[in-house]
Design a protein around this motif. Structure first.
Motif, PDB file in Angstrom:
ATOM      1  N   TYR A 117      -0.083   3.084  -3.324  1.00 58.30           N
ATOM      2  CA  TYR A 117      -1.047   4.153  -3.051  1.00 58.30           C
ATOM      3  C   TYR A 117      -0.560   5.039  -1.904  1.00 58.30           C
ATOM      4  O   TYR A 117      -1.195   5.098  -0.850  1.00 58.30           O
ATOM      5  CB  TYR A 117      -2.419   3.562  -2.697  1.00 58.30           C
ATOM      6  CG  TYR A 117      -2.929   2.582  -3.709  1.00 58.30           C
ATOM      7  CD1 TYR A 117      -3.463   3.026  -4.918  1.00 58.30           C
ATOM      8  CD2 TYR A 117      -2.866   1.209  -3.481  1.00 58.30           C
ATOM      9  CE1 TYR A 117      -3.930   2.123  -5.861  1.00 58.30           C
ATOM     10  CE2 TYR A 117      -3.325   0.305  -4.413  1.00 58.30           C
ATOM     11  CZ  TYR A 117      -3.858   0.763  -5.593  1.00 58.30           C
ATOM     12  OH  TYR A 117      -4.308  -0.125  -6.532  1.00 58.30           O
ATOM     13  N   LEU A 171       0.824  -1.209   0.000  1.00 61.31           N
ATOM     14  CA  LEU A 171       0.000   0.000   0.000  1.00 61.31           C
ATOM     15  C   LEU A 171       0.858   1.260   0.000  1.00 61.31           C
ATOM     16  O   LEU A 171       0.550   2.243  -0.680  1.00 61.31           O
ATOM     17  CB  LEU A 171      -0.941   0.007   1.208  1.00 61.31           C
ATOM     18  CG  LEU A 171      -2.102  -0.971   1.165  1.00 61.31           C
ATOM     19  CD1 LEU A 171      -2.857  -0.957   2.485  1.00 61.31           C
ATOM     20  CD2 LEU A 171      -3.036  -0.663   0.011  1.00 61.31           C
ATOM     21  N   PHE A 205      -3.118   7.654  -0.276  1.00 63.05           N
ATOM     22  CA  PHE A 205      -4.187   7.017   0.494  1.00 63.05           C
ATOM     23  C   PHE A 205      -3.647   6.301   1.732  1.00 63.05           C
ATOM     24  O   PHE A 205      -4.227   6.387   2.812  1.00 63.05           O
ATOM     25  CB  PHE A 205      -4.942   6.019  -0.393  1.00 63.05           C
ATOM     26  CG  PHE A 205      -5.745   5.010   0.381  1.00 63.05           C
ATOM     27  CD1 PHE A 205      -6.944   5.364   0.976  1.00 63.05           C
ATOM     28  CD2 PHE A 205      -5.292   3.703   0.532  1.00 63.05           C
ATOM     29  CE1 PHE A 205      -7.682   4.442   1.701  1.00 63.05           C
ATOM     30  CE2 PHE A 205      -6.020   2.781   1.255  1.00 63.05           C
ATOM     31  CZ  PHE A 205      -7.217   3.142   1.842  1.00 63.05           C
ATOM     32  N   SER A 206      -2.548   5.587   1.588  1.00 63.59           N
ATOM     33  CA  SER A 206      -2.081   4.702   2.652  1.00 63.59           C
ATOM     34  C   SER A 206      -1.292   5.389   3.756  1.00 63.59           C
ATOM     35  O   SER A 206      -1.259   4.898   4.884  1.00 63.59           O
ATOM     36  CB  SER A 206      -1.230   3.573   2.067  1.00 63.59           C
ATOM     37  OG  SER A 206      -0.030   4.083   1.519  1.00 63.59           O
TER      38      SER A 206
END
Length: 118
Positions: free
Chosen positions: A88, A84, A91-92
């Motif tokens: 991303y 992640l 987001f992560s």
């Protein structure tokens, strides 16, 4: 993306906390429940002890074995966290930081509990 010592530390703490969340915490018991059978036995003090045994066969057994092994779950939790982080990052990063802070809090709580017992 280059990994720094700080990133490694934060990812490690997040992985630690995610692993404990899946393997031990009561809040995720509903996730573990379909993969275990409960065995209740009375110990020599007359107290009832509950043991969780992985299901007997199939995918449920595999996942039960995985969730009963802190080290096994830790590898997958680390893979999820690092994946992640790289795939991303926008987001992560907040999720990883929350898990890392919770990991530090868990470690500090263990230290405080240990010091109170001395």
């Amino acid at each position: 993306m280059k990994i720094t010592v700080l990133n490694l530390f934060i990812l490690s703490l997040a992985s630690f906390r995610l692993t404990r969340l899946f393997v031990y915490d009561k809040i995720t018991e509903f996730i573990r429940a379909p993969f275990f059978d409960e065995l209740t036995e009375e110990n020599e003090d007359g107290e009832m002890e509950v043991y969780y045994l992985p299901k007997k066969s199939g995918v449920r057994r595999f996942l039960g074995e995985l969730l009963s092994c802190y080290w096994c779950t830790g590898i997958w939790a680390a893979a999820i966290i690092v994946g992640l982080f790289y795939l991303y990052p926008v987001f992560s990063t907040p999720v990883i930081l929350i898990l890392a802070v919770a990991g530090i809090a868990a470690i500090l709580e263990l230290i405080v509990q240990y010091l109170l017992e001395i």
